[in-house]
Design a protein around this motif. Structure first.
Motif, mmCIF file in Angstrom:
data_model
loop_
_atom_site.group_PDB
_atom_site.id
_atom_site.type_symbol
_atom_site.label_atom_id
_atom_site.label_comp_id
_atom_site.label_asym_id
_atom_site.label_seq_id
_atom_site.Cartn_x
_atom_site.Cartn_y
_atom_site.Cartn_z
ATOM 1 N N ARG A 23 -5.337 -9.917 34.769
ATOM 2 C CA ARG A 23 -6.932 -9.427 34.603
ATOM 3 C C ARG A 23 -7.411 -9.773 33.459
ATOM 4 O O ARG A 23 -8.718 -10.166 33.019
ATOM 5 C CB ARG A 23 -6.814 -8.012 35.113
ATOM 6 N N LEU A 24 -6.881 -9.560 32.261
ATOM 7 C CA LEU A 24 -7.406 -9.691 30.997
ATOM 8 C C LEU A 24 -7.265 -11.139 30.575
ATOM 9 O O LEU A 24 -8.530 -11.699 30.044
ATOM 10 C CB LEU A 24 -6.675 -9.346 29.805
ATOM 11 N N ILE A 25 -6.549 -12.189 30.977
ATOM 12 C CA ILE A 25 -6.566 -13.394 30.650
ATOM 13 C C ILE A 25 -7.784 -14.333 31.527
ATOM 14 O O ILE A 25 -8.209 -15.224 31.056
ATOM 15 C CB ILE A 25 -5.239 -14.140 31.325
ATOM 16 N N ALA A 26 -8.283 -13.558 32.683
ATOM 17 C CA ALA A 26 -9.183 -14.186 33.324
ATOM 18 C C ALA A 26 -10.828 -14.132 32.587
ATOM 19 O O ALA A 26 -11.429 -15.087 33.034
ATOM 20 C CB ALA A 26 -9.498 -13.587 34.779
ATOM 21 N N PHE A 27 -10.791 -13.217 31.699
ATOM 22 C CA PHE A 27 -11.785 -13.098 30.887
ATOM 23 C C PHE A 27 -11.789 -14.315 29.416
ATOM 24 O O PHE A 27 -10.796 -14.274 29.021
ATOM 25 C CB PHE A 27 -11.926 -11.752 30.259
ATOM 26 N N ASP A 28 -12.679 -14.990 29.466
ATOM 27 C CA ASP A 28 -12.902 -16.228 28.493
ATOM 28 C C ASP A 28 -13.423 -15.360 27.410
ATOM 29 O O ASP A 28 -14.774 -15.152 27.181
ATOM 30 C CB ASP A 28 -13.580 -17.317 28.953
ATOM 31 N N ARG A 36 -4.110 -18.616 28.194
ATOM 32 C CA ARG A 36 -4.520 -18.583 26.913
ATOM 33 C C ARG A 36 -4.723 -17.073 26.666
ATOM 34 O O ARG A 36 -5.143 -16.235 27.197
ATOM 35 C CB ARG A 36 -5.914 -18.959 26.884
ATOM 36 N N GLY A 37 -4.086 -16.594 25.503
ATOM 37 C CA GLY A 37 -3.769 -15.223 25.048
ATOM 38 C C GLY A 37 -2.602 -14.468 25.877
ATOM 39 O O GLY A 37 -2.269 -13.258 25.477
ATOM 40 N N THR A 38 -1.838 -15.064 26.388
ATOM 41 C CA THR A 38 -0.463 -14.197 26.928
ATOM 42 C C THR A 38 0.348 -14.102 25.644
ATOM 43 O O THR A 38 0.780 -12.894 25.963
ATOM 44 C CB THR A 38 0.242 -15.220 28.007
ATOM 45 N N VAL A 55 -9.704 -14.710 21.777
ATOM 46 C CA VAL A 55 -8.759 -15.747 21.743
ATOM 47 C C VAL A 55 -9.289 -16.929 21.035
ATOM 48 O O VAL A 55 -10.243 -17.181 20.956
ATOM 49 C CB VAL A 55 -8.279 -16.254 23.256
ATOM 50 N N VAL A 56 -8.322 -17.976 20.551
ATOM 51 C CA VAL A 56 -8.893 -19.382 20.212
ATOM 52 C C VAL A 56 -9.174 -20.332 21.361
ATOM 53 O O VAL A 56 -8.822 -20.029 22.548
ATOM 54 C CB VAL A 56 -7.564 -19.737 19.196
ATOM 55 N N PRO A 57 -9.829 -21.203 20.895
ATOM 56 C CA PRO A 57 -10.620 -22.121 22.004
ATOM 57 C C PRO A 57 -9.390 -22.987 22.345
ATOM 58 O O PRO A 57 -8.265 -23.250 21.921
ATOM 59 C CB PRO A 57 -11.198 -23.138 21.020
ATOM 60 N N VAL A 58 -9.841 -23.636 23.764
ATOM 61 C CA VAL A 58 -8.891 -24.524 24.256
ATOM 62 C C VAL A 58 -9.182 -25.935 24.365
ATOM 63 O O VAL A 58 -8.952 -26.833 24.947
ATOM 64 C CB VAL A 58 -8.649 -24.039 26.039
ATOM 65 N N ASP A 59 -10.587 -25.978 23.884
ATOM 66 C CA ASP A 59 -11.241 -27.333 23.899
ATOM 67 C C ASP A 59 -10.241 -28.373 23.291
ATOM 68 O O ASP A 59 -9.698 -28.453 22.519
ATOM 69 C CB ASP A 59 -12.282 -27.499 22.951
ATOM 70 N N GLY A 60 -10.160 -29.411 24.165
ATOM 71 C CA GLY A 60 -9.344 -30.765 24.057
ATOM 72 C C GLY A 60 -8.000 -30.475 23.986
ATOM 73 O O GLY A 60 -7.236 -31.463 23.611
ATOM 74 N N GLN A 61 -7.516 -29.565 24.143
ATOM 75 C CA GLN A 61 -5.890 -29.364 24.417
ATOM 76 C C GLN A 61 -5.467 -29.734 25.746
ATOM 77 O O GLN A 61 -6.124 -29.520 26.856
ATOM 78 C CB GLN A 61 -5.736 -27.751 24.200
ATOM 79 N N PRO A 62 -4.331 -30.276 25.790
ATOM 80 C CA PRO A 62 -3.857 -30.899 27.294
ATOM 81 C C PRO A 62 -3.344 -30.029 28.129
ATOM 82 O O PRO A 62 -2.017 -29.716 28.445
ATOM 83 C CB PRO A 62 -3.125 -31.912 26.948
ATOM 84 N N TRP A 63 -4.078 -28.990 28.735
ATOM 85 C CA TRP A 63 -3.323 -27.756 29.331
ATOM 86 C C TRP A 63 -2.956 -28.436 30.749
ATOM 87 O O TRP A 63 -3.574 -29.475 31.578
ATOM 88 C CB TRP A 63 -4.212 -26.633 29.729
ATOM 89 N N THR A 64 -1.770 -28.067 31.347
ATOM 90 C CA THR A 64 -1.249 -28.521 32.597
ATOM 91 C C THR A 64 -1.813 -27.486 33.432
ATOM 92 O O THR A 64 -1.403 -27.822 35.040
ATOM 93 C CB THR A 64 0.124 -28.693 32.744
ATOM 94 N N LYS A 113 -1.572 -22.844 21.202
ATOM 95 C CA LYS A 113 -1.194 -24.258 21.760
ATOM 96 C C LYS A 113 -1.666 -24.441 23.005
ATOM 97 O O LYS A 113 -2.015 -23.363 23.902
ATOM 98 C CB LYS A 113 0.348 -24.297 21.579
ATOM 99 N N PRO A 114 -1.573 -25.677 23.559
ATOM 100 C CA PRO A 114 -1.861 -25.784 25.160
ATOM 101 C C PRO A 114 -0.574 -25.068 25.724
ATOM 102 O O PRO A 114 0.764 -25.255 25.300
ATOM 103 C CB PRO A 114 -1.898 -27.548 25.307
ATOM 104 N N ASP A 115 -0.920 -24.806 26.864
ATOM 105 C CA ASP A 115 0.219 -24.191 27.830
ATOM 106 C C ASP A 115 0.789 -23.012 27.047
ATOM 107 O O ASP A 115 2.127 -22.882 27.068
ATOM 108 C CB ASP A 115 1.193 -25.163 28.190
#
Length: 408
Positions: A24-29, A112-114, A87-96, A371-373
């Motif tokens: 639930r919390l991760i779903a909030f950007d 992100r944020g786990t 949380v920090v940005p995910v911009d440009g990170q190669p998330w799978t 980090k990504p992932d």
């Protein structure tokens, strides 16, 4: 192995409520550049459904807020459970996978944020019904902040709220990812911006202009030289990894075209110091180098050229003290006999400076943060949940009041 450690070792699976709250919390950007109000409002509504009032402490824009809530008696100093919502940005990170949708793979929760650090907040919220099941002798205070990732900005509002009459805690547990190790020291964070003002000219006539980017490069080279100086043994503290003060340039912005001498270049950088005096010494050294070694040549070409450096945020170091009740309690609950130090900054130093003894202890590993992932191990979620169960039991015990009274 102690009874507590045995129980922890046997606890491998977190509750479904904990997993649901993490999702639930991760779903909030809540990337720091965005508002966190949707998440804060969701938490406040959940607390209200359980009869728990909460206060929102807004930033000057009204677009972000801290949340402070008390479970238990409001006239007894209690224990803060502190976590940041941004949380920090995910911009440009190669998330799978989608960074704002929890994915479970191989005993890990990705999102992100786990790790940093919504899982700790999720555990606090998942255990709210348990906290309310029986009266607490000592209250628990939720303190969920904004903008920790950009300089621990929001938590100052929480400290002010408490000082102005909010339910005052006796100590604070900051749930940053430590793999549930008890941490009583961390480096400071001195966040700085440097702007180099150059003078535009055609790239074929470098003698007629001041290239702000190349001047910034010289400044970075000097930062690297200073960094090497602070790696000498006399400046180090072996408790930290790395054991020396670091200087990091995280962003560079400048220039308009290949064939134009850059009019402006901005550096976003920080110092993470093992000793409090290093911050100011390095900041002054960088300013001095700019003023004495770089600006004279710049101004001979254009009088308005120059370099501006300022500190934009400061996170004080978290320093060990001889008698820290937060540390003593965390060691007891974690079944540990020794403390650790970490290189990253947290809100612990700010609580401590604000007169609230603090400790850092939470699920997850900082190596996975930013980090990504990004992920957290399910076993870490379970261990964090077991720790909070023991904290709740402590707060129900009649003897907990005397422990906190001694800490006053």
């Amino acid at each position: 192995m102690t009874d507590i450690q045995t129980k922890t070792a046997q606890t491998k699976n977190p509750s479904q409520a904990a997993l649901d709250w993490i999702e639930r919390l991760i779903a909030f950007d809540t990337t720091s550049r965005l508002s966190n109000l949707a998440l804060i409002d969701d938490i406040a509504a959940y607390l209200a459904q359980h009869g728990v009032a909460s206060d929102k402490i807004y930033d000057p824009t009204g677009k972000k807020a801290n949340l402070y809530a008390t479970i238990g008696p409001r006239d007894v100093g209690g224990i803060v459970l502190s976590g940041h919502t941004d949380v920090v940005p995910v911009d440009g990170q190669p998330w799978t996978s989608d960074p704002f949708k929890v994915v479970q793979r191989g005993g890990r929760l990705y999102g992100r944020g786990t790790s940093d650090m919504k899982s700790f907040i999720a555990l606090c919220l998942a255990l709210l019904p348990e906290m309310l099941k029986q009266p607490l002798s000592v209250p628990l205070h939720f303190a969920f902040s904004y903008d920790e990732e950009v300089g621990c900005l929001g938590v100052h509002g929480i400290i002010d709220f408490v000082k102005q009459g909010g339910p005052a805690p006796r100590l604070a547990i900051i749930g940053e990812p430590t793999e549930m190790q008890v941490v009583n020291a961390h480096k400071s964070v001195c966040a700085c911006n440097t702007t180099v003002h150059g003078f535009e000219a055609h790239s074929s006539a470098t003698h007629q202009g001041v290239n702000a980017i190349q001047v910034a490069g010289e400044l970075i080279a000097e930062m690297n030289r200073i960094q090497r100086e602070y790696q000498k043994p006399e400046y180090c503290d072996p408790r930290f990894e790395p054991p020396y003060t670091t200087i990091t340039v995280g962003e560079i912005h400048g220039g308009t075209a290949r064939n134009i001498l850059a009019r402006e270049c901005r550096l976003v950088w920080d110092v993470r110091a093992v000793k409090p005096e290093h911050d100011q010494a390095i900041l002054e050294a960088v300013k001095r180098y700019g003023a004495e070694q770089l600006e004279p040549a710049m101004k001979r070409i254009h009088a308005q050229a120059g370099i501006e450096t300022q500190m934009v945020a400061y996170v004080p170091p978290f320093l060990p003290v001889g008698d820290n009740p937060a540390e003593s309690l965390a060691l007891k609950l974690a079944g540990q006999n020794s403390t650790q130090a970490v290189a990253y900054g947290t809100e612990a130093g700010i609580f401590h400076v604000g007169g609230i003894p603090a400790v850092v202890c939470g699920p997850g590993n900082i190596r996975e943060a930013h980090k990504p992932d990004e992920y957290i191990e399910l076993s870490q979620v379970a261990e964090g949940e077991a720790f909070l169960h023991r904290l709740i039991a402590f707060c129900r015990d009649g003897g907990s009041r005397s422990f906190l009274e001694q800490a006053a």
